[in-house]
Design a protein around this motif. Structure first.
Motif, mmCIF file in Angstrom:
data_model
loop_
_atom_site.group_PDB
_atom_site.id
_atom_site.type_symbol
_atom_site.label_atom_id
_atom_site.label_comp_id
_atom_site.label_asym_id
_atom_site.label_seq_id
_atom_site.Cartn_x
_atom_site.Cartn_y
_atom_site.Cartn_z
ATOM 1 N N ILE A 8 42.497 42.523 31.940
ATOM 2 C CA ILE A 8 42.700 41.632 33.079
ATOM 3 C C ILE A 8 42.225 42.379 34.319
ATOM 4 O O ILE A 8 42.631 43.520 34.559
ATOM 5 C CB ILE A 8 44.184 41.232 33.252
ATOM 6 N N ARG A 9 41.367 41.740 35.099
ATOM 7 C CA ARG A 9 40.851 42.354 36.323
ATOM 8 C C ARG A 9 40.694 41.286 37.393
ATOM 9 O O ARG A 9 40.756 40.086 37.123
ATOM 10 C CB ARG A 9 39.514 43.049 36.063
ATOM 11 N N SER A 10 40.454 41.742 38.611
ATOM 12 C CA SER A 10 40.228 40.817 39.714
ATOM 13 C C SER A 10 38.847 40.194 39.586
ATOM 14 O O SER A 10 37.875 40.856 39.220
ATOM 15 C CB SER A 10 40.335 41.563 41.045
ATOM 16 N N LEU A 52 40.872 35.051 47.377
ATOM 17 C CA LEU A 52 41.083 36.500 47.459
ATOM 18 C C LEU A 52 41.463 36.984 48.854
ATOM 19 O O LEU A 52 41.898 38.128 49.003
ATOM 20 C CB LEU A 52 39.835 37.240 46.959
ATOM 21 N N ASN A 53 41.341 36.131 49.871
ATOM 22 C CA ASN A 53 41.800 36.512 51.205
ATOM 23 C C ASN A 53 43.291 36.821 51.223
ATOM 24 O O ASN A 53 43.757 37.634 52.025
ATOM 25 C CB ASN A 53 41.518 35.400 52.225
ATOM 26 N N LYS A 54 44.044 36.172 50.338
ATOM 27 C CA LYS A 54 45.494 36.367 50.338
ATOM 28 C C LYS A 54 46.075 36.551 48.932
ATOM 29 O O LYS A 54 47.026 37.301 48.742
ATOM 30 C CB LYS A 54 46.170 35.160 51.007
ATOM 31 N N TYR A 55 45.500 35.880 47.951
ATOM 32 C CA TYR A 55 46.111 35.813 46.623
ATOM 33 C C TYR A 55 45.223 36.438 45.545
ATOM 34 O O TYR A 55 44.018 36.582 45.717
ATOM 35 C CB TYR A 55 46.356 34.347 46.247
ATOM 36 N N PRO A 56 45.824 36.731 44.391
ATOM 37 C CA PRO A 56 45.024 37.217 43.270
ATOM 38 C C PRO A 56 44.205 36.107 42.622
ATOM 39 O O PRO A 56 44.629 34.949 42.577
ATOM 40 C CB PRO A 56 46.066 37.762 42.286
ATOM 41 N N LYS A 184 53.002 40.130 51.342
ATOM 42 C CA LYS A 184 51.881 41.068 51.352
ATOM 43 C C LYS A 184 50.634 40.341 50.853
ATOM 44 O O LYS A 184 50.723 39.378 50.092
ATOM 45 C CB LYS A 184 52.184 42.249 50.431
ATOM 46 N N THR A 185 49.486 40.826 51.266
ATOM 47 C CA THR A 185 48.236 40.263 50.760
ATOM 48 C C THR A 185 47.926 40.857 49.394
ATOM 49 O O THR A 185 48.484 41.897 49.007
ATOM 50 C CB THR A 185 47.060 40.556 51.713
ATOM 51 N N PHE A 186 47.011 40.240 48.691
ATOM 52 C CA PHE A 186 46.579 40.760 47.397
ATOM 53 C C PHE A 186 45.999 42.164 47.540
ATOM 54 O O PHE A 186 46.253 43.035 46.708
ATOM 55 C CB PHE A 186 45.562 39.806 46.762
ATOM 56 N N ASP A 187 45.249 42.412 48.594
ATOM 57 C CA ASP A 187 44.671 43.749 48.800
ATOM 58 C C ASP A 187 45.749 44.831 48.870
ATOM 59 O O ASP A 187 45.537 45.954 48.412
ATOM 60 C CB ASP A 187 43.822 43.793 50.068
ATOM 61 N N LYS A 191 46.425 47.595 43.515
ATOM 62 C CA LYS A 191 46.533 48.757 42.643
ATOM 63 C C LYS A 191 47.311 48.467 41.353
ATOM 64 O O LYS A 191 47.258 49.234 40.399
ATOM 65 C CB LYS A 191 47.143 49.934 43.381
ATOM 66 N N LEU A 192 48.053 47.360 41.318
ATOM 67 C CA LEU A 192 48.812 47.001 40.120
ATOM 68 C C LEU A 192 47.922 46.607 38.941
ATOM 69 O O LEU A 192 48.359 46.603 37.804
ATOM 70 C CB LEU A 192 49.778 45.844 40.423
ATOM 71 N N LEU A 193 46.679 46.286 39.220
ATOM 72 C CA LEU A 193 45.748 45.909 38.141
ATOM 73 C C LEU A 193 45.282 47.110 37.372
ATOM 74 O O LEU A 193 45.036 48.158 37.894
ATOM 75 C CB LEU A 193 44.531 45.158 38.695
#
Length: 193
Positions: A8-10, A52-56, A184-187, A191-193
């Motif tokens: 699983i990745r962005s 991706l501006n805010k969410y995964p 928090k934003t996705f950015d 690091k959780l990915l």
């Protein structure tokens, strides 16, 4: 295919064409989405960037092939709804019921929880009677993952000369506090990915 071997990745805009190939059959052959026309690759790229501006926006990959994707979006635009997000998922039409959706959603929930999102909502097309365009599989999938039915809109989607219902399902993944922590934003949690 072993579920442990799925990565699983962005998502990136370079994935837009592959993701569109997964999405297009849902537009053209089903009432799962109420969209009538398959968007262009450019439009799909813009959707990915906007999310991706805010969410995964996540993809599941196996041996460099994308099997499905999931993302979150704003539930509603008003500030008081910031702790709620809408979830969306699409899996390649030939690999359903193999655990890919569960793995995507579990990863999405982990990230959204780290963003301090408390409530998840899924807007799902729902047939009065199952037909060749729409089944109740999406509702069953969400129920299996802990979502509950919270609302139904009857005869609100018209596709393939048929009327379909739409249901909302909900899952709480965080606490509801008097002093809720900021989103928090996705950015900030990538690091959780």
């Amino acid at each position: 295919m072993n579920i442990q071997d799925i990565t699983i990745r962005s998502a990136t805009i370079q994935d837009a064409e592959a993701l569109l190939k997964i999405y297009a059959p849902y537009v053209e052959k089903t009432a799962v989405t109420f969209e009538y026309t398959v968007p262009s690759v450019q439009e799909f790229s813009n959707r990915i960037l906007h999310t991706l501006n805010k969410y995964p926006y996540l993809v599941a990959e196996y041996e460099h092939e994308i099997l499905g994707y999931t993302y979150a979006s704003s539930f509603k635009e008003r500030a008081a709804y910031d702790w709620a997000a809408e979830t969306t998922i699409y899996i390649h039409e030939n690999i359903k019921k193999m655990g890919v959706g569960r793995k995507l959603y579990e990863t999405l929930e982990t990230i959204l929880s780290a963003q301090n999102i408390s409530n998840l909502y899924a807007c799902i097309a729902y047939p009065f009677v199952e037909d060749e365009y729409l089944t109740k599989n999406s509702v069953h999938f969400h129920q299996h993952l802990g979502y509950r039915l919270v609302g139904e809109f009857r005869y609100c989607g018209y596709k393939f000369h048929r009327w379909y219902h739409m249901v909302w399902m909900e899952k709480h993944i965080g606490e509801h506090l008097e002093k809720q922590p900021p989103i928090k934003t996705f950015d900030e949690v990538r690091k959780l990915l």
